[in-house]
Design a protein around this motif. Structure first.
Motif, mmCIF file in Angstrom:
data_model
loop_
_atom_site.group_PDB
_atom_site.id
_atom_site.type_symbol
_atom_site.label_atom_id
_atom_site.label_comp_id
_atom_site.label_asym_id
_atom_site.label_seq_id
_atom_site.Cartn_x
_atom_site.Cartn_y
_atom_site.Cartn_z
ATOM 1 N N MET A 39 0.825 -1.209 0.000
ATOM 2 C CA MET A 39 0.000 0.000 0.000
ATOM 3 C C MET A 39 0.859 1.260 0.000
ATOM 4 O O MET A 39 0.502 2.254 -0.625
ATOM 5 N N GLU A 40 1.996 1.218 0.686
ATOM 6 C CA GLU A 40 2.896 2.374 0.723
ATOM 7 C C GLU A 40 3.626 2.574 -0.607
ATOM 8 O O GLU A 40 3.917 3.696 -0.993
ATOM 9 N N HIS A 42 2.462 1.467 -3.710
ATOM 10 C CA HIS A 42 1.523 1.656 -4.821
ATOM 11 C C HIS A 42 0.354 2.536 -4.391
ATOM 12 O O HIS A 42 -0.807 2.121 -4.428
ATOM 13 N N THR A 43 0.677 3.759 -3.993
ATOM 14 C CA THR A 43 -0.338 4.659 -3.431
ATOM 15 C C THR A 43 -1.420 5.066 -4.423
ATOM 16 O O THR A 43 -2.514 5.436 -4.020
ATOM 17 N N GLN A 44 -1.134 4.992 -5.719
ATOM 18 C CA GLN A 44 -2.123 5.404 -6.714
ATOM 19 C C GLN A 44 -2.792 4.222 -7.417
ATOM 20 O O GLN A 44 -3.555 4.418 -8.364
ATOM 21 N N GLN A 49 -4.689 -0.590 -3.047
ATOM 22 C CA GLN A 49 -5.162 0.138 -1.869
ATOM 23 C C GLN A 49 -6.415 -0.493 -1.278
ATOM 24 O O GLN A 49 -6.502 -0.730 -0.069
ATOM 25 N N ARG A 79 -2.652 4.254 6.073
ATOM 26 C CA ARG A 79 -2.947 3.556 4.814
ATOM 27 C C ARG A 79 -4.450 3.440 4.590
ATOM 28 O O ARG A 79 -4.940 3.627 3.480
ATOM 29 N N HIS A 82 -5.873 6.818 3.630
ATOM 30 C CA HIS A 82 -5.519 7.137 2.238
ATOM 31 C C HIS A 82 -6.416 6.358 1.270
ATOM 32 O O HIS A 82 -6.978 6.936 0.340
#
Length: 119
Positions: A39-40, A42-44, A49, A79, A82
């Motif tokens: 998750m950190e 591949h934030t987009q 996510q 996470r 986000h």
């Protein structure tokens, strides 16, 4: 590193996390850390996510020793927030965003408070 691999990895763990024994194995074998790293990194990527968030949500229903660590709780909350903010409405959330947000805030806060004597 590959987003698709991480997406499917998180989805597989989500699928496994419905079973209590699997939750213990996921926790003890570093699955939670893997989810957070995915998750950190591949934030987009909405699939990473959301699948990661849903897996963490499923794992939150069991007592996990690692939840006692404040840093871990903070990383999970960052996470999850986000994922919920950026990907709200994603089909894999299945309309459960508000419930997930509420459960994480309550569940992790209670676990942290009840275990803070360990710090």
């Amino acid at each position: 590193e590959n987003g698709k691999v991480q997406q499917y990895g998180c989805a597989a763990l989500w699928s496994l996390a419905v079973d209590a024994e699997n939750k213990k194995k996921i926790s003890s074998l570093g699955g939670i850390e893997m989810i957070l790293k995915a998750m950190e990194t591949h934030t987009q990527n909405g699939d990473v996510q959301v699948n990661g968030c849903m897996t963490l949500y499923m794992l939150s229903f069991s007592f996990l020793p690692i939840v006692k660590q404040r840093l871990f709780v903070e990383r999970v909350n960052v996470r999850v927030r986000h994922a919920l903010q950026v990907f709200r409405g994603h089909q894999n959330f299945q309309g459960r965003e508000a419930n997930i947000e509420s459960k994480f805030q309550i569940r992790f806060y209670r676990r942290w408070v009840s275990s803070k004597h360990l710090f």
